[in-house]
Scaffold this motif. Structure first.
Motif, PDB file in Angstrom:
ATOM      1  N   LYS A   1       0.895  -1.453  -0.087  1.00 35.05           N
ATOM      2  CA  LYS A   1       0.008  -0.052   0.043  1.00 35.05           C
ATOM      3  C   LYS A   1       0.768   1.542   0.374  1.00 35.05           C
ATOM      4  O   LYS A   1       1.851   1.453   0.996  1.00 35.05           O
ATOM      5  CB  LYS A   1      -0.849   0.256   1.229  1.00 35.05           C
ATOM      6  CG  LYS A   1      -2.319   0.925   1.078  1.00 35.05           C
ATOM      7  CD  LYS A   1      -2.783   0.954   2.443  1.00 35.05           C
ATOM      8  CE  LYS A   1      -4.171   2.234   2.595  1.00 35.05           C
ATOM      9  NZ  LYS A   1      -4.610   2.520   3.748  1.00 35.05           N
ATOM     10  N   PRO A   2       0.883   2.056  -0.486  1.00 41.39           N
ATOM     11  CA  PRO A   2       1.871   3.534  -1.455  1.00 41.39           C
ATOM     12  C   PRO A   2       1.453   4.303  -0.026  1.00 41.39           C
ATOM     13  O   PRO A   2       0.316   4.530   0.518  1.00 41.39           O
ATOM     14  CB  PRO A   2       1.650   4.111  -2.060  1.00 41.39           C
ATOM     15  CG  PRO A   2       0.216   3.153  -2.980  1.00 41.39           C
ATOM     16  CD  PRO A   2      -0.124   2.046  -2.305  1.00 41.39           C
ATOM     17  N   ALA A   3       2.061   5.145   0.745  1.00 39.16           N
ATOM     18  CA  ALA A   3       1.843   5.948   1.299  1.00 39.16           C
ATOM     19  C   ALA A   3       0.723   7.030   1.534  1.00 39.16           C
ATOM     20  O   ALA A   3      -0.590   7.610   1.826  1.00 39.16           O
ATOM     21  CB  ALA A   3       2.951   7.217   1.824  1.00 39.16           C
ATOM     22  N   ASP A   4       0.382   7.263   0.059  1.00 37.18           N
ATOM     23  CA  ASP A   4      -0.310   8.359  -0.353  1.00 37.18           C
ATOM     24  C   ASP A   4      -0.983   8.047  -2.076  1.00 37.18           C
ATOM     25  O   ASP A   4      -0.839   7.863  -3.354  1.00 37.18           O
ATOM     26  CB  ASP A   4       0.364   9.744  -1.139  1.00 37.18           C
ATOM     27  CG  ASP A   4      -0.537  11.353  -1.430  1.00 37.18           C
ATOM     28  OD1 ASP A   4      -1.771  10.444  -1.768  1.00 37.18           O
ATOM     29  OD2 ASP A   4      -0.342  11.685  -2.219  1.00 37.18           O
ATOM     30  N   LEU A   5      -1.914   6.486  -1.670  1.00 32.99           N
ATOM     31  CA  LEU A   5      -3.007   5.916  -2.341  1.00 32.99           C
ATOM     32  C   LEU A   5      -3.749   7.585  -3.113  1.00 32.99           C
ATOM     33  O   LEU A   5      -3.984   7.069  -4.478  1.00 32.99           O
ATOM     34  CB  LEU A   5      -3.680   5.423  -1.972  1.00 32.99           C
ATOM     35  CG  LEU A   5      -4.686   3.938  -2.965  1.00 32.99           C
ATOM     36  CD1 LEU A   5      -4.188   2.665  -3.479  1.00 32.99           C
ATOM     37  CD2 LEU A   5      -5.630   3.179  -1.676  1.00 32.99           C
ATOM     38  N   GLU A   6      -3.940   8.237  -2.861  1.00 30.10           N
ATOM     39  CA  GLU A   6      -5.027   9.102  -3.254  1.00 30.10           C
ATOM     40  C   GLU A   6      -4.769  10.225  -4.744  1.00 30.10           C
ATOM     41  O   GLU A   6      -4.784  10.407  -5.439  1.00 30.10           O
ATOM     42  CB  GLU A   6      -5.627  10.210  -2.282  1.00 30.10           C
ATOM     43  CG  GLU A   6      -6.174   9.833  -1.172  1.00 30.10           C
ATOM     44  CD  GLU A   6      -7.645  10.054  -1.558  1.00 30.10           C
ATOM     45  OE1 GLU A   6      -8.357  10.802  -2.344  1.00 30.10           O
ATOM     46  OE2 GLU A   6      -8.513   9.792  -0.542  1.00 30.10           O
ATOM     47  N   ALA A   7      -2.689  10.077  -4.210  1.00 30.23           N
ATOM     48  CA  ALA A   7      -2.106  10.318  -5.188  1.00 30.23           C
ATOM     49  C   ALA A   7      -3.034   9.494  -6.758  1.00 30.23           C
ATOM     50  O   ALA A   7      -2.586  10.322  -7.833  1.00 30.23           O
ATOM     51  CB  ALA A   7      -1.038  10.299  -5.558  1.00 30.23           C
ATOM     52  N   LEU A   8      -2.521   9.153  -6.965  1.00 34.83           N
ATOM     53  CA  LEU A   8      -3.605   8.321  -8.113  1.00 34.83           C
ATOM     54  C   LEU A   8      -4.526   8.989  -8.693  1.00 34.83           C
ATOM     55  O   LEU A   8      -5.373   8.511  -9.481  1.00 34.83           O
ATOM     56  CB  LEU A   8      -3.424   6.188  -7.776  1.00 34.83           C
ATOM     57  CG  LEU A   8      -2.561   5.678  -7.562  1.00 34.83           C
ATOM     58  CD1 LEU A   8      -2.589   4.009  -7.399  1.00 34.83           C
ATOM     59  CD2 LEU A   8      -1.769   5.559  -8.873  1.00 34.83           C
ATOM     60  N   VAL A   9      -5.216   9.444  -8.019  1.00 33.12           N
ATOM     61  CA  VAL A   9      -6.756   9.580  -8.811  1.00 33.12           C
ATOM     62  C   VAL A   9      -6.472  11.180  -9.282  1.00 33.12           C
ATOM     63  O   VAL A   9      -6.451  11.534  -9.072  1.00 33.12           O
ATOM     64  CB  VAL A   9      -7.981   9.506  -7.193  1.00 33.12           C
ATOM     65  CG1 VAL A   9      -9.182   9.958  -8.119  1.00 33.12           C
ATOM     66  CG2 VAL A   9      -7.492   8.472  -6.194  1.00 33.12           C
ATOM     67  N   ASP A  10      -7.138  10.540 -10.006  1.00 38.72           N
ATOM     68  CA  ASP A  10      -7.536  11.693 -11.512  1.00 38.72           C
ATOM     69  C   ASP A  10      -9.173  12.957 -11.012  1.00 38.72           C
ATOM     70  O   ASP A  10      -8.552  13.135 -11.026  1.00 38.72           O
ATOM     71  CB  ASP A  10      -7.860  11.014 -13.438  1.00 38.72           C
ATOM     72  CG  ASP A  10      -7.967  11.238 -14.319  1.00 38.72           C
ATOM     73  OD1 ASP A  10      -6.786  12.869 -14.211  1.00 38.72           O
ATOM     74  OD2 ASP A  10      -8.998  12.087 -14.869  1.00 38.72           O
ATOM     75  N   ARG A  11      -9.936  11.649 -11.158  1.00 39.81           N
ATOM     76  CA  ARG A  11     -11.374  12.540 -10.428  1.00 39.81           C
ATOM     77  C   ARG A  11     -11.982  11.442 -10.372  1.00 39.81           C
ATOM     78  O   ARG A  11     -11.666  10.347 -10.300  1.00 39.81           O
ATOM     79  CB  ARG A  11     -11.923  12.921 -11.386  1.00 39.81           C
ATOM     80  CG  ARG A  11     -11.859  12.599 -13.287  1.00 39.81           C
ATOM     81  CD  ARG A  11     -12.216  13.264 -14.297  1.00 39.81           C
ATOM     82  NE  ARG A  11     -11.532  12.596 -15.450  1.00 39.81           N
ATOM     83  CZ  ARG A  11     -11.849  12.602 -16.161  1.00 39.81           C
ATOM     84  NH1 ARG A  11     -13.130  12.158 -17.313  1.00 39.81           N
ATOM     85  NH2 ARG A  11     -11.252  12.163 -17.780  1.00 39.81           N
ATOM     86  N   GLU A  12     -13.199  12.376  -9.583  1.00 44.22           N
ATOM     87  CA  GLU A  12     -14.316  11.345  -9.046  1.00 44.22           C
ATOM     88  C   GLU A  12     -15.464  11.687  -9.230  1.00 44.22           C
ATOM     89  O   GLU A  12     -15.695  12.787  -9.358  1.00 44.22           O
ATOM     90  CB  GLU A  12     -14.350  11.476  -7.771  1.00 44.22           C
ATOM     91  CG  GLU A  12     -15.401  10.139  -6.876  1.00 44.22           C
ATOM     92  CD  GLU A  12     -16.126  10.413  -5.117  1.00 44.22           C
ATOM     93  OE1 GLU A  12     -14.402  10.108  -4.560  1.00 44.22           O
ATOM     94  OE2 GLU A  12     -16.146  10.745  -4.947  1.00 44.22           O
ATOM     95  N   VAL A  13     -15.963  10.981 -10.219  1.00 40.19           N
ATOM     96  CA  VAL A  13     -17.418  11.629 -11.699  1.00 40.19           C
ATOM     97  C   VAL A  13     -18.522  10.356 -10.668  1.00 40.19           C
ATOM     98  O   VAL A  13     -18.245   9.384  -9.887  1.00 40.19           O
ATOM     99  CB  VAL A  13     -17.352  10.250 -12.254  1.00 40.19           C
ATOM    100  CG1 VAL A  13     -15.857  11.354 -12.688  1.00 40.19           C
ATOM    101  CG2 VAL A  13     -17.235   9.371 -12.489  1.00 40.19           C
ATOM    102  N   THR A  14     -19.690  10.810 -10.414  1.00 41.39           N
ATOM    103  CA  THR A  14     -21.422   9.548 -10.484  1.00 41.39           C
ATOM    104  C   THR A  14     -20.883   9.651 -11.806  1.00 41.39           C
ATOM    105  O   THR A  14     -21.138   9.134 -12.680  1.00 41.39           O
ATOM    106  CB  THR A  14     -22.074  10.992 -10.306  1.00 41.39           C
ATOM    107  OG1 THR A  14     -22.400  11.917 -11.784  1.00 41.39           O
ATOM    108  CG2 THR A  14     -21.709  12.141  -9.187  1.00 41.39           C
TER     109      THR A  14
END
Ligand code: NDP
Length: 332
Positions: free
Chosen positions: A294-307
């Motif tokens: 598990k990377p320390a900053d997993l959120e860094a992979l997120v481009d965007r969150e969509v509905t």
């Protein structure tokens, strides 16, 4: 369970359409476990599932989405109880069985993975199939001798989902990661994920240059979701007894390689399939994704969150490489 709920529907009756519609429980396919879906994600395969000639979906109308995480709503299988957090990736999900782009899903119990301790429902889908495939690739490389002190590891398609997850996980494990990309404009992002070096596709494989079956040995191993002619070039540059884990085909399906790296350098070409991965390996790899990978900053992979409503654009974008890392889908 609500009497009606929302899902993204793909229909091939003219004109081909991708739109959010209401479904009821009776519309869901057979299975022992009903899941209230929290998150899904966008993979290359989901992009293909939402176009007319994608050759992914078996029959229409259909709900795509090869990934989901959520909470068990009801279960006819004693391994799962109401309220339990779970995830599903692969098998027929989003291919031959209604997928994760739906507020509720009903699936066979054998497909369901209990959410490992150390991962939230959201984190499980930041990974999704792409992250699972990257982790399976690392597992396969390590099973074949890769280790942080054995030299550099190349990751191709590094700005994409599988590639980005592999960069972040390998760097977190202490590997020296070389990120290969067609988008060197994303160098800063790739270094933030942990890449020690960023190189362009043309440095790995130059279509204009003469290809040498055995080239300078640059990397101990490679995670390759790209395939094609680039894979042949990579094989010629892998160190003695090193390995390449190949999972994808964004660069093409034909690999014009010779046998020389295999027979003179003992190089291993390891095939990675996340879809029918056996349950014991599947659980082991998800445990590692919640633990040492598990990377320390997993959120860094997120481009965007969509509905669900914003999904059609994201599905079109991934086919044009207009996404970076992972697109997360907030379903309910
Ligand atoms: P993404 O679209 O997120 O990433 C693919 C990346 O490939 C792009 O971002 C780009 O990276 C690179 N790329 C795109 N076109 C080309 C090209 N013509 N030549 C070379 N590189 C190219 O997709 P995913 O990460 O979701 O999936 C990647 C691949 O892995 C797909 O083929 C997918 O089907 C496969 N896959 C296979 C799985 C399995 O079980 N075997 C599971 C999951 C995915 P950059 O811009 O950095 O060069």
């Amino acid at each position: 369970m609500s009497s009606s709920f929302q899902a993204l529907f793909v229909d091939n009756t003219e004109p081909f359409s991708v739109a959010v519609k209401s479904l009821s429980q009776g519309d869901l396919p057979a299975g022992e476990v009903v899941i209230k879906v929290a998150y899904s994600s966008v993979n290359y395969k989901d992009g293909l599932a939402s176009i007319p000639d994608g050759n992914i979906v078996k029959s229409y109308p259909f709900v795509p989405g090869i990934d989901l995480s959520g909470v068990v709503e009801s279960s006819e299988d004693e391994r799962f109880v109401k309220g339990q957090p779970v995830l599903v990736t692969g098998y027929g999900l989003g291919v031959s069985h209604f997928g994760g782009y739906s507020e509720y899903a009903r699936v066979p119990a054998d497909w369901v993975v209990p959410l490992p301790d150390g991962l939230s429902l959201k984190e499980a889908m930041i990974y999704g199939t792409a992250g699972f495939t990257a982790a399976m690739s690392i597992q396969a490389l390590e099973d074949n001798g890769a280790a942080p002190d054995q030299g550099k590891v190349l990751v191709t398609g590094a700005s994409g989902g599988v590639g980005g997850a592999a960069v972040a996980m390998l760097a977190g494990r202490g590997y020296q990661v070389v990120a290969g990309t067609g988008r060197t404009s994303e160098s800063e992002y790739l270094k933030r994920l942990g890449a020690a070096e960023v190189i362009s596709r043309s440095e790995i494989y130059d279509p204009e240059a003469k290809q040498r079956p055995l080239d300078k040995q640059l990397w101990q191993a490679a995670v390759d979701p790209v395939g094609g002619s680039q894979l042949a070039a990579i094989l010629s540059k892998i160190a003695y007894r090193g390995s390449v884990a190949v999972s994808g085909l964004t660069g093409g399906t034909k690999v014009p390689a010779t046998v020389l790296p295999f027979i003179l350098r003992g190089v291993n070409l390891l095939g990675i399939d996340s879809v029918l991965c056996p349950a014991d390996l599947r659980l082991k790899v998800w445990e590692r994704m919640a633990g040492d990978l598990k990377p320390a900053d997993l959120e860094a992979l997120v481009d965007r969150e969509v509905t669900l409503d914003e999904l059609p654009q994201a599905l079109a974008d991934i086919l044009k490489s207009n996404t970076r890392g992972r697109v997360l889908v907030k379903v309910s």
